[in-house]
Structure formats: C-alpha cells, structure tokens
Design a protein around this motif. Structure first.
Motif, PDB file in Angstrom:
ATOM      1  N   GLU A 215       0.968  -1.192   0.110  1.00  0.00           N
ATOM      2  CA  GLU A 215       0.088  -0.037  -0.008  1.00  0.00           C
ATOM      3  C   GLU A 215       0.877   1.156  -0.040  1.00  0.00           C
ATOM      4  N   HIS A 216       1.800   1.121   0.942  1.00  0.00           N
ATOM      5  CA  HIS A 216       2.743   2.332   0.851  1.00  0.00           C
ATOM      6  C   HIS A 216       4.230   1.841   1.236  1.00  0.00           C
ATOM      7  N   GLU A 217       4.957   2.347   0.210  1.00  0.00           N
ATOM      8  CA  GLU A 217       6.574   1.885   0.667  1.00  0.00           C
ATOM      9  C   GLU A 217       7.473   2.857   0.032  1.00  0.00           C
ATOM     10  N   PRO A 218       8.329   3.170   0.540  1.00  0.00           N
ATOM     11  CA  PRO A 218       8.830   2.624   1.699  1.00  0.00           C
ATOM     12  C   PRO A 218       8.111   3.139   3.031  1.00  0.00           C
TER      13      PRO A 218
ATOM     14  N   GLU B  96      13.402 -10.165   4.884  1.00  0.00           N
ATOM     15  CA  GLU B  96      14.463  -9.937   4.281  1.00  0.00           C
ATOM     16  C   GLU B  96      15.126 -11.270   3.979  1.00  0.00           C
ATOM     17  N   GLU B  97      15.468 -12.058   4.890  1.00  0.00           N
ATOM     18  CA  GLU B  97      16.168 -13.441   4.509  1.00  0.00           C
ATOM     19  C   GLU B  97      15.468 -14.080   3.427  1.00  0.00           C
TER      20      GLU B  97
ATOM     21  N   ARG C  55      15.903  -3.804   4.535  1.00  0.00           N
ATOM     22  CA  ARG C  55      15.999  -2.866   5.419  1.00  0.00           C
ATOM     23  C   ARG C  55      17.371  -1.815   5.170  1.00  0.00           C
ATOM     24  N   LYS C  56      16.958  -0.572   5.531  1.00  0.00           N
ATOM     25  CA  LYS C  56      18.209   0.201   5.064  1.00  0.00           C
ATOM     26  C   LYS C  56      18.066   1.532   6.123  1.00  0.00           C
ATOM     27  N   ARG C  57      18.966   2.088   6.599  1.00  0.00           N
ATOM     28  CA  ARG C  57      19.147   3.220   7.529  1.00  0.00           C
ATOM     29  C   ARG C  57      18.592   4.388   6.517  1.00  0.00           C
ATOM     30  N   SER C  58      17.943   5.330   7.023  1.00  0.00           N
ATOM     31  CA  SER C  58      17.421   6.643   6.289  1.00  0.00           C
ATOM     32  C   SER C  58      18.618   7.365   6.390  1.00  0.00           C
TER      33      SER C  58
ATOM     34  N   ILE D  84      11.960   0.225   5.178  1.00  0.00           N
ATOM     35  CA  ILE D  84      11.638  -0.991   4.795  1.00  0.00           C
ATOM     36  C   ILE D  84      10.985  -0.803   3.297  1.00  0.00           C
ATOM     37  N   SER D  85      11.896  -1.355   2.366  1.00  0.00           N
ATOM     38  CA  SER D  85      11.134  -1.333   1.098  1.00  0.00           C
ATOM     39  C   SER D  85      11.119  -2.680   0.507  1.00  0.00           C
ATOM     40  N   LEU D  86      10.397  -2.997  -0.759  1.00  0.00           N
ATOM     41  CA  LEU D  86       9.963  -3.916  -1.256  1.00  0.00           C
ATOM     42  C   LEU D  86      11.214  -4.645  -2.282  1.00  0.00           C
TER      43      LEU D  86
END
Length: 147
Positions: free
Chosen positions: A50-53, A78-79, A85-88, A97-99
């Motif tokens: 619906e909303h990423e990241p 993630e695995e 997962r990535k630091r802003s 969190i992104s797809l």
C-alpha cells in the motif's frame, strides 16, 4: 455494561474478538503457505504494497506492533528476499523498509486472497462490511482512549 455474570467466557467481548482472530488466522494459513509467508508477514507485505518505503516506526504504527515484535518479522522477510532494510539517509536512527522485486511480484499472487477469505467466512457482503466497520470503530475507540 450490564452482564449478569461478567466472568463467563461467552460474555467477554475480548474473548470473542480473540477467538475470531485465531479463526481468521486459520483461514489464512493454508493460503499463505503457498506463498511461503505467515499471517503476520502477510500483514507487513500488505502494508508495504500500500505504501512503501515505510520506516519501522510507521510500519509498527500501522500494524499496532512494537519494534521488538516487528524486527524479527522483518529479518525473516529480508532473509526470504522480499524486503530490504536500510538506514534512512535523512535520519540514521530510522530504518526504512522497501520491497524487493520478489516482494513486489508476490503482490500479484496475493491479489485473490481477500476474496478467498471473504468466501470462506460465509458472510454476505453487507454483513462483512458491517463487521469491518464496527471493528474499525472499536479499534479507533480503543487506541484513542489509550493515548
């Protein structure tokens, strides 16, 4: 509230909701097994579709989960190659969190799930909408009262 005996399971609204939640999870389990994800992971994916990241905090707010519960879910996703997962860059304390492409591709396979679940409930569309509306109102009242 006037209940003759409040300490009877069938008189507890919270128990009815809890039992319904467990039954819904049972409906989802075989369907989600085909996608190789659990029900909590499915909810994370739906929020991201619906909303990423989304930041971990935003995701937790949407799902009513704390970061201690959400972090292991995200690690497993993630695995599985479904999320990153990535630091802003704007705020290093925030994790976004992104797809992944695989995670985006899973959306197509998941499109029929809400209809499958609806059909398994045996409810009419009107009943389903009425319950959905009532539970959203209850959740809103409970979260507003808590704040």
């Amino acid at each position: 509230m006037k209940v003759e005996n409040p300490l009877v399971l069938s008189n507890l609204l919270c128990f009815s909701i809890y039992a319904c939640s467990r039954e819904f999870t049972k409906l989802y389990t075989p369907i989600l097994k085909e996608l190789n994800i659990t029900y909590p992971q499915y909810l994370v994916m739906v929020a991201l579709w619906e909303h990423e990241p989304l930041s971990v905090k935003q995701l937790g707010n949407q799902l009513c989960l704390d970061s201690g519960t959400l972090t292991p879910l995200l690690k497993r996703l993630e695995e599985a190659g479904l999320v990153i997962r990535k630091r802003s860059q704007e705020d290093e304390r925030s994790v976004l969190i992104s797809l992944t492409e695989k995670g985006m591709g899973l959306k197509e396979k998941a499109k029929s799930i809400p209809t499958q679940i609806f059909e398994k409930t045996g409810l009419t569309p009107e009943q389903f909408e009425e319950y959905s509306h009532s539970f959203k109102e209850l959740l809103s009242a409970l979260t507003t009262k808590k704040s």
